[in-house]
Scaffold this active site. Structure first.
Site, PDB file in Angstrom:
ATOM      1  N   CYS A 132       0.838  -1.202   0.000  1.00 26.91           N
ATOM      2  CA  CYS A 132       0.000   0.000   0.000  1.00 26.91           C
ATOM      3  C   CYS A 132       0.878   1.260   0.000  1.00 26.91           C
ATOM      4  O   CYS A 132       1.567   1.505  -0.976  1.00 26.91           O
ATOM      5  CB  CYS A 132      -0.976  -0.027   1.168  1.00 26.91           C
ATOM      6  N   GLU A 189      -1.277  -8.569   4.978  1.00 29.51           N
ATOM      7  CA  GLU A 189      -1.299  -8.728   6.447  1.00 29.51           C
ATOM      8  C   GLU A 189      -2.720  -8.702   6.999  1.00 29.51           C
ATOM      9  O   GLU A 189      -2.966  -9.191   8.094  1.00 29.51           O
ATOM     10  CB  GLU A 189      -0.413  -7.661   7.111  1.00 29.51           C
ATOM     11  N   HIS A 191      -3.539  -5.599   0.840  1.00 33.08           N
ATOM     12  CA  HIS A 191      -2.935  -5.809   2.156  1.00 33.08           C
ATOM     13  C   HIS A 191      -2.880  -7.285   2.530  1.00 33.08           C
ATOM     14  O   HIS A 191      -3.833  -7.801   3.116  1.00 33.08           O
ATOM     15  CB  HIS A 191      -3.748  -5.075   3.223  1.00 33.08           C
TER      16      HIS A 191
END
Lengths: 723, 228
Positions: free
Chosen positions: B85, B204, B202
């Site tokens: 990002c 994560e 993302h």
């Protein structure tokens, strides 16, 4: 606005002399309605804010509540471990600034409530925004709506706090005065908790954060009068401008200061700036202060004492620090590129400010903080409407209600909010309540942590139709939202918005919403641990509807929750008793007519507990509560392309009744649901979920049928219009 | 040996990256940019957020901070570097990868889930997947539209350096499945070496099994295992 004559005389009598210009300005702001709750304080004793879970109740920057013990992770004598996890809750309004400058007004509202969370030593984990605008078909409403959402998105996203819950309502009464109510939830362990109560004379007062400029001068008093017709141009200097980058640095610096135990007490700078924060902090500790205004780090030249004292420049915190820790605090601020100035120290005397070698303020701190007299205002009790229902075409009514901006999907809004940063969002927005994973709680190795469910909202049609019953319904509706995801209420904070209280009918309705909210929260055994009052939401187009926004949190074991969307494999039940009336409904708003407000259940606490249990049953496939638009909207929101429903209701009233405390449950074990509700509330068989993706409703022999695409099309009015 | 998650002022996915990596058993810790890379750094994450408030241009200020010289050096030495990002924007701005990420076609911030097709499964970041596999990852950005000059885009394709493209649930790369108007639906690319990658989605956020976002991101973060 200036200090009213009566206040001036009171101040002069207390001081035994004429107040200085700086003192006059300080009293004008701190004794304003916004800061001193002069018209609402007599009413607020209605709220019950006690409970064994309450650690810090009303009066500090944010409330602090202990999470319930799960499987004995609290000592048997009730003692709390130093690593026990607490939840902080705060809510505030940023109504007038958001009218004048929707982007910055809303953004700084987020910033303020996040700093209220920081000043308890907590880390912010979630935001909820309840927004109220004039009719959606008006260009000015859309301008405000888009600006406010963008402001919240910009600020909340930048600081890395997910916006996970909230509400959006459109109503004629907000055309001249929108409402922006922002709530923040934080987490803090017992050993990191700090309050706004100064600890001892001799400690230093340290200002950390942005430099002080002339922005936001007189914001507190601006928030305490009606919006003038020319407010958009005339009052712009009273609106602060936010810098989320600085706020994010402040979050990190605050964490670092807490890591090293450097903060004795904290208060964020909000309304009335440094003057408000520092005087309230020492007054709470029964102490005084000596502040040298020249030492405040400034970003504009030639600021005078009043400007430095009262500017509402954003992203600033006031800390009480031990003298020996001052250098370390300055180092940490420097590390995060934040300004830092030691502005004074805590004393045992008066609240004193000096500027350029002269004393400009010298007043008793408790008189400044608590001396504002309350207003004794006249109230007219609101009336209640009778039933007068028009004849309408059922399909037209269904489409008008499901397709109304109030009932429509709010995806356009929450898609602009980062709702997943932080890795806690187990149930994202778009459902009855968000559920956040609190893995820290529940104890290590003791299972799956605690799910913290969050909801916030009000309903202007309900509280216009019947302020008292409508406010009770708002509280029950929020609790029902939590229960639909299997959580039971833990605590709530309120944001009470009203018009000009000097109008007896406005004050009467305001009194009714306070009592209604308080009574229902008491029935639910949910303490109201804090809140905010915003009056004078009045403009040339009249007062706003009395609007009691409630933000409520609840807890459950684990984070898993049934979705609102149907699976297509179960039986559909409607649990909870219908009130049998349409007062305040979206249906009446669309088709006209009037009705009494529906009767609410007499045992709301039991109903909510039963719903939470039913939601957590293994056989439960989907749960969605009944609220705005009634059963019609609930069912429409549960349908997907993969799953539909075939149901029956007895008449139009049953289809559009909005009585809260009810939910549609899709289950493969209807008997288990009936058993849980036995003796508590009715359970009605609605029909079956199907694998067709079509919603078919039989209303006393007349059939409505819409496929998922048609339903989605009705529900997409906001994104269709704004994209 | 630890993965350094570089925290700039305004980073806000640094804690999340550490949590997600730790959950996979990969040692990771946050490193404040002014402190420089630790000597034992075995890999580097440039996390999401709004470094320097995105003032000037997303990622532009962070890309010029001293620690990025160290990151470029480590990358050249073969250390695994992942930009996510805002970290992807920093990666492009600092020349770790080609192209740029700019304002979404919608001109609004978009937080939603996107489906991605794995274009190259022969990299540390994608060896957990098959080529052509469709995975679902959260996106959350206002400036995620991948832009690159046509000749350099051709070079990326020719060198098989496109990692992921936005696609529909069936793996078809369509305009409708392109959430932000990215050139070629590109969601993530490799640097000069396949140990360097950036992507807007993302991973994560799709790693912890207790959230509804799924676990499709685990394979990407597992790219750091190679260095362990």
């Amino acid at each position: 606005m200036s200090l009213p004559d009566a206040d001036h005389d009171l101040v002069a009598a207390e001081l035994g002399r004429e107040p200085t210009p700086a003192e006059t300005a300080l009293f004008e702001n701190l004794w304003s309605e916004h800061c001193a709750y002069r018209s609402s304080r007599p009413l607020l004793s209605a709220f019950d804010s006690d409970g064994e879970q309450v650690v810090v109740g009303p009066g500090d920057d944010a409330a602090v509540v202990a999470l319930p013990a799960i499987d004995g992770d609290r000592e048997s004598d009730g003692a709390r471990a130093s690593d026990e996890t607490y939840v902080t809750l705060g809510i505030e309004s940023h109504n007038h600034p958001s009218y004048v400058d929707p982007f910055d007004g809303a953004a700084t509202g987020v910033g303020g409530i996040v700093r209220d969370t920081l000043s308890m030593g907590a880390y912010p984990i979630a935001l909820a925004d309840s927004l109220y605008f004039g009719p959606f078909d008006r260009e000015h409403s859309r301008y405000l709506f888009e600006g406010v959402v963008e402001g919240i998105s910009h600020y909340g996203n930048c600081i890395g706090v997910p916006t996970v819950a909230g509400s959006v309502d459109f109503h004629e009464g907000y055309a001249g005065n929108p409402l922006v109510n922002v709530a923040c939830v934080g987490l803090v362990t017992a050993d990191r908790l700090v309050t706004a109560e100064a600890q001892g004379a001799g400690n230093k007062l340290v200002l950390v954060g942005n430099a002080t400029g002339r922005d936001g001068l007189g914001g507190a008093s601006f928030a305490s009068e009606d919006l003038a017709e020319d407010a958009e141009t005339e009052d712009r200097p009273a609106v602060q401008v936010g810098d989320p980058y600085a706020e994010k640095l402040l979050i990190e610096a605050n964490e670092a200061l807490l890591d090293e135990g450097l903060i004795l007490a904290a208060r964020d700078l909000g309304a009335a700036g440094l003057g408000g924060a520092s005087s309230e902090l020492v007054a709470k500790g029964g102490l005084g202060a000596r502040i040298e205004l020249d030492r405040v780090h400034q970003r504009e030249p030639n600021m005078n004492a009043v400007e430095i004292l009262l500017a509402e420049s954003q992203e600033r915190m006031c800390y009480e620090v031990r003298p020996g820790d001052v250098d370390r605090v300055a180092e940490i601020a420097e590390r995060f590129d934040l300004g830092c100035s030691v502005v004074g120290e805590v004393t045992e005397g008066n609240y004193v400010c000096t500027f350029d070698g002269e004393t400009v303020v010298d007043v008793p701190p408790e008189f400044l903080a608590d001396g504002a007299p309350t207003n004794d205002l006249d109230a007219v009790e609101p009336g209640r409407p009778d039933r007068d229902l028009p004849d309408v075409d059922l399909a037209e009514a269904f489409e008008a209600v499901v397709g109304s901006p109030n009932a429509a999907s709010k995806r356009w809004v929450y898609r602009q909010y980062d709702h997943e940063v932080g890795l806690r969002t187990a149930v994202p927005p778009g459902d009855d309540a968000a559920v956040m994973a609190v893995r820290e709680a529940g104890g290590e190795g003791r299972g799956s942590g605690i799910g913290l469910a969050i909801t916030s909202g009000s309903n202007p049609d309900w509280t216009s139709a019947d302020p008292y019953e409508g406010a009770r319904a708002v509280a029950l509706e929020n609790a029902t939202n939590l229960a639909a995801k299997g959580a039971t209420p833990l605590a709530a904070v309120d944001c009470l918005n009203g018009g000009n209280p000097e109008k007896p009918e406005v004050y009467g309705a305001f009194e009714a919403i306070v009592d209604g909210l308080a009574d229902m929260c008491r029935s639910l055994e949910t303490p109201v641990v804090g809140g905010n009052v915003s009056l004078y939401n009045d403009s040339a187009s009249g007062p706003i509807p009395p609007t009691p926004t409630l933000a409520m949190v609840g807890t459950k074991a684990g984070y898993d929750a049934p979705p609102a969307a149907l699976s297509g494999e179960g039986t559909l039940l409607l649990v909870g008793g219908a009130g049998g009336a349409l007062g305040g409904s979206e249906y009446l708003a669309q088709v006209g007519g009037s009705d009494r407000f529906p009767t609410l259940p007499e045992n709301p606490g039991e109903v909510v507990a039963a719903l939470a249990d039913a939601a957590n049953q293994d056989a439960t496939l989907a749960v969605h509560d009944v609220s705005r638009g009634g059963l019609a909207v609930t069912l429409a929101e549960m349908v997907t392309e993969a799953a539909g429903a075939t149901v029956e209701t007895e008449d139009a009233v049953a289809l559009f009744d909005e009585t809260p405390g009810r939910a549609v449950i899709e289950t493969t074990d209807p008997d288990a649901v009936r058993e849980r509700f036995d003796g508590i509330a009715p359970v009605v068989a609605l029909g079956e979920a199907t694998a067709t993706g079509t919603l078919t409703i039989d209303v006393a022999g007349e059939t409505l049928s819409y496929d998922a695409e048609a339903v989605a099309d009705l529900r997409s009015v906001i994104s269709r219009e704004l994209e | 040996m630890t993965v350094a998650v570089v925290q700039f002022g305004g980073s806000n996915c640094d804690r999340d990256a550490v949590r997600a990596l730790s959950n996979l058993g990969i040692d990771a810790r946050r490193v404040w940019h002014e402190d420089g890379l630790p000597a034992d750094a075995s890999g580097i994450v440039l996390p999401g957020g709004f470094s320097y408030g995105d003032y000037l241009r997303a990622g532009a200020m962070a890309a010029r901070s001293p620690i990025m010289a160290e990151v470029r050096e480590a990358a050249a030495d073969g250390a695994p570097v992942l930009g996510v990002c805002n970290g992807a924007q920093i990666g492009c701005e600092s020349g770790l990868t080609d192209g740029a990420f700019t304002t979404n076609r919608s001109a609004r911030f978009q937080c939603e889930h996107a489906t991605l097709r794995v274009e190259n499964a022969d990299t540390p970041w994608t060896r957990a997947y098959d080529e052509g596999e469709v995975i679902s990852l959260p996106i959350a950005h206002g400036e995620g539209r991948f832009e690159i000059a046509p000749d350099r885009y051709e070079r990326l394709e020719a060198e098989d350096r496109i990692l992921f493209r936005y696609c529909d649930a069936d793996g078809e790369v369509t305009e409708a499945a392109n959430p932000n108007g990215s050139t070629g639906n590109v969601a993530g690319v490799l640097g000069e070496r396949d140990t360097v990658a950036v992507l807007m989605p993302h991973p994560e956020r799709a790693t912890l099994p207790d959230l509804r976002a799924g676990t499709d991101g685990q394979g990407i973060l597992s790219g750091f295992r190679v260095a362990d």
